[in-house]
Design a protein around this motif. Structure first.
Motif, mmCIF file in Angstrom:
data_model
loop_
_atom_site.group_PDB
_atom_site.id
_atom_site.type_symbol
_atom_site.label_atom_id
_atom_site.label_comp_id
_atom_site.label_asym_id
_atom_site.label_seq_id
_atom_site.Cartn_x
_atom_site.Cartn_y
_atom_site.Cartn_z
ATOM 1 N N ASN A 161 -7.740 -4.751 7.114
ATOM 2 C CA ASN A 161 -9.163 -4.228 7.368
ATOM 3 C C ASN A 161 -9.159 -2.693 7.348
ATOM 4 O O ASN A 161 -9.794 -2.131 8.005
ATOM 5 N N GLY A 162 -8.135 -2.220 6.754
ATOM 6 C CA GLY A 162 -8.073 -0.686 6.578
ATOM 7 C C GLY A 162 -7.405 0.062 7.568
ATOM 8 O O GLY A 162 -7.565 1.283 7.497
ATOM 9 N N THR A 163 -7.208 -0.668 8.719
ATOM 10 C CA THR A 163 -6.905 0.164 9.896
ATOM 11 C C THR A 163 -5.574 -0.345 10.421
ATOM 12 O O THR A 163 -4.764 0.627 11.011
ATOM 13 N N VAL A 164 -5.203 -1.622 10.399
ATOM 14 C CA VAL A 164 -3.623 -2.045 10.910
ATOM 15 C C VAL A 164 -2.562 -1.868 9.840
ATOM 16 O O VAL A 164 -2.886 -2.868 8.735
ATOM 17 N N HIS A 222 19.332 -4.625 11.503
ATOM 18 C CA HIS A 222 20.503 -4.147 10.773
ATOM 19 C C HIS A 222 20.608 -2.590 11.122
ATOM 20 O O HIS A 222 19.655 -1.806 11.042
ATOM 21 N N ALA A 223 21.827 -2.053 11.646
ATOM 22 C CA ALA A 223 21.850 -1.064 12.314
ATOM 23 C C ALA A 223 21.605 0.112 10.938
ATOM 24 O O ALA A 223 21.105 1.253 11.285
ATOM 25 N N GLU A 224 22.045 -0.175 9.671
ATOM 26 C CA GLU A 224 21.768 0.714 8.709
ATOM 27 C C GLU A 224 20.246 1.158 8.309
ATOM 28 O O GLU A 224 20.055 2.147 7.746
ATOM 29 N N THR A 225 19.308 0.097 8.653
ATOM 30 C CA THR A 225 17.968 0.377 8.613
ATOM 31 C C THR A 225 17.066 0.951 9.753
ATOM 32 O O THR A 225 15.893 1.022 9.762
ATOM 33 N N PHE A 226 17.906 0.822 10.904
ATOM 34 C CA PHE A 226 17.077 1.228 12.097
ATOM 35 C C PHE A 226 16.450 2.357 12.216
ATOM 36 O O PHE A 226 15.042 2.282 12.461
ATOM 37 N N GLU A 227 16.985 3.396 11.874
ATOM 38 C CA GLU A 227 16.198 4.975 11.725
ATOM 39 C C GLU A 227 15.126 4.948 10.573
ATOM 40 O O GLU A 227 14.146 5.686 11.232
ATOM 41 N N LYS A 228 15.649 4.316 9.647
ATOM 42 C CA LYS A 228 14.646 4.578 8.586
ATOM 43 C C LYS A 228 13.376 3.623 9.075
ATOM 44 O O LYS A 228 12.159 4.003 8.716
ATOM 45 N N ASP A 229 13.612 2.348 9.478
ATOM 46 C CA ASP A 229 12.488 1.676 9.742
ATOM 47 C C ASP A 229 11.443 2.514 10.832
ATOM 48 O O ASP A 229 10.279 2.337 10.772
ATOM 49 N N HIS A 230 12.055 3.020 12.037
ATOM 50 C CA HIS A 230 11.430 3.677 13.148
ATOM 51 C C HIS A 230 10.792 4.918 12.592
ATOM 52 O O HIS A 230 9.603 5.047 13.042
ATOM 53 N N LEU A 231 11.151 5.601 11.453
ATOM 54 C CA LEU A 231 10.516 6.737 10.770
ATOM 55 C C LEU A 231 9.525 6.398 10.069
ATOM 56 O O LEU A 231 8.386 6.905 10.241
ATOM 57 N N LYS A 232 9.544 5.088 9.462
ATOM 58 C CA LYS A 232 8.366 4.585 8.698
ATOM 59 C C LYS A 232 7.484 4.203 9.669
ATOM 60 O O LYS A 232 6.173 4.653 9.399
ATOM 61 N N VAL A 260 0.508 -1.140 0.206
ATOM 62 C CA VAL A 260 -0.011 0.016 -0.071
ATOM 63 C C VAL A 260 0.939 1.218 0.061
ATOM 64 O O VAL A 260 1.661 1.213 0.928
ATOM 65 N N PRO A 261 0.724 2.287 -0.943
ATOM 66 C CA PRO A 261 1.561 3.340 -0.919
ATOM 67 C C PRO A 261 1.458 4.302 0.103
ATOM 68 O O PRO A 261 0.193 4.437 0.566
ATOM 69 N N LEU A 262 2.508 4.802 0.547
ATOM 70 C CA LEU A 262 2.541 5.701 1.970
ATOM 71 C C LEU A 262 3.689 6.721 1.340
ATOM 72 O O LEU A 262 4.790 6.458 1.818
ATOM 73 N N GLY A 263 3.251 7.767 0.755
ATOM 74 C CA GLY A 263 4.322 8.533 0.057
ATOM 75 C C GLY A 263 5.375 7.898 -0.798
ATOM 76 O O GLY A 263 4.774 7.081 -1.674
ATOM 77 N N PRO A 264 6.532 8.300 -0.615
ATOM 78 C CA PRO A 264 7.498 7.254 -1.475
ATOM 79 C C PRO A 264 7.681 5.955 -1.204
ATOM 80 O O PRO A 264 8.334 5.285 -1.843
ATOM 81 N N THR A 271 1.778 5.824 11.601
ATOM 82 C CA THR A 271 0.814 6.337 12.517
ATOM 83 C C THR A 271 0.327 7.736 12.094
ATOM 84 O O THR A 271 -0.801 7.784 12.342
ATOM 85 N N ILE A 272 1.134 8.714 11.598
ATOM 86 C CA ILE A 272 0.703 10.102 11.293
ATOM 87 C C ILE A 272 -0.556 9.746 10.025
ATOM 88 O O ILE A 272 -1.370 10.496 10.091
ATOM 89 N N ALA A 273 -0.172 8.681 9.204
ATOM 90 C CA ALA A 273 -1.286 8.688 8.143
ATOM 91 C C ALA A 273 -2.438 7.977 8.617
ATOM 92 O O ALA A 273 -3.667 7.674 7.835
ATOM 93 N N GLY A 274 -2.592 7.518 10.180
ATOM 94 C CA GLY A 274 -3.904 7.167 10.606
ATOM 95 C C GLY A 274 -4.042 5.623 10.762
ATOM 96 O O GLY A 274 -4.954 5.273 11.242
ATOM 97 N N PHE A 275 -2.967 4.931 10.535
ATOM 98 C CA PHE A 275 -3.006 3.382 10.904
ATOM 99 C C PHE A 275 -2.417 3.253 12.182
ATOM 100 O O PHE A 275 -1.692 3.853 12.871
ATOM 101 N N HIS A 276 -2.853 2.083 12.545
ATOM 102 C CA HIS A 276 -2.023 1.374 13.813
ATOM 103 C C HIS A 276 -0.950 0.466 13.443
ATOM 104 O O HIS A 276 -1.142 -0.407 12.645
#
Length: 195
Positions: A103-106, A116-126, A91-95, A131-136
Motif C-alpha cells: 500500500n505504498g507505506t510498509v 547469518h552474522a555476515e549479513t547482520f549489519e547490512k540487514d540492519h542498515l537496510k 522496489v528500488p532503494l538506492g543500490p 525508514t529514512i526513505a519514509g516507509f515503515h
C-alpha cells in the motif's frame, strides 16, 4: 520421450496445470514465479499452462512475476494481494531493492535464511535506509510465512493502518490526488469453478 513427458513423467507445463487444478492460488503462483525466475519456463509456456485452466482462473496470470526471488516472498505477496493489499515487489532503494512495498507505506523484507552474522549489519542498515526513505520497515522470516502467518498479518494490518495516508481532506471529502494504490481493494477473487 515426447515434449509432454513419458509414461513415468510429465512435462513441467502439465505438472503446473495439475498444481493449478488441485492446489490453492498461492501454490500455483509461487510455482510459476519459480519456473519463470529459474528460466524453466518462458512466456509461451506460461500461456500454455493457463490454457489448461477454466477461464475463471485467468486472473492469476496477471499475478505471476518472475522477478520474485523466493518461495516465501511469492506466497506472502499472493496472500497479501488476496487480502486486498496493493503489493509492489523488488522496489528500488538506492543500490538495493526492497522485497515488497505494501500500500505504498510498509516496506517488507522476507528473510528466507536463518540468522547469518555476515549479513547482520547490512540487514540492519537496510532497515534504517528503508525508514529514512519514509516507509515503515518490517521483516518476516520464511518460517513465519509458513507457520505463523496470522501473527505477522495482524502486525502488518496495524502497520498499514497507522501509516496510511489520510483519506479525507479538511472538507470531509476524499483527499485529492489519492492514488489507485491507496484505494481500498476488493475481497479475495474466486478462482475455482468452470469457465
Amino acid at each position: 520421450m515426447s515434449e509432454r513427458g513419458s509414461s513415468w513423467s510429465v512435462s513441467l507445463v502439465d505438472a503446473l496445470i495439475r498444481v493449478g487444478l488441485d492446489e490453492e492460488p498461492e501454490t500455483l503462483i509461487a510455482a510459476l514465479d519459480w519456473a519463470i525466475h529459474s528460466g524453466s519456463l518462458d512466456e509461451i509456456d506460461v500461456q500454455r499452462v493457463f490454457l489448461g485452466f477454466p477461464k475463471s482462473m485467468s486472473w492469476m496470470n496477471d499475478w505471476v512475476d518472475g522477478a520474485c526471488e523466493s518461495l516465501p516472498e511469492s506466497i506472502a505477496r499472493t496472500r497479501l494481494r488476496l487480502a486486498g493489499y496493493d503489493v509492489s515487489i523488488q522496489v528500488p532503494l538506492g543500490p538495493q531493492r526492497i522485497d515488497m512495498v505494501i500500500n505504498g507505506t510498509v516496506a517488507l523484507e522476507v528473510d528466507g535464511k536463518e540468522f547469518h552474522a555476515e549479513t547482520f549489519e547490512k540487514d540492519h542498515l537496510k532497515a534504517i535506509d528503508i525508514t529514512i526513505a519514509g516507509f515503515h520497515a518490517m521483516a518476516v522470516s520464511a518460517n513465519m510465512v509458513f507457520a505463523n502467518w496470522g501473527h505477522f498479518f495482524r502486525a502488518l494490518e496495524l502497520a498499514v493502518a497507522s501509516h496510511a495516508p489520510p483519506s479525507f481532506g479538511n472538507s470531509g471529502n476524499p483527499a485529492p490526488g489519492r492514488s489507485s494504490a491507496q484505494q481500498p481493494r476488493g475481497r479475495r477473487r474466486p478462482w475455482r469453478g468452470s469457465s
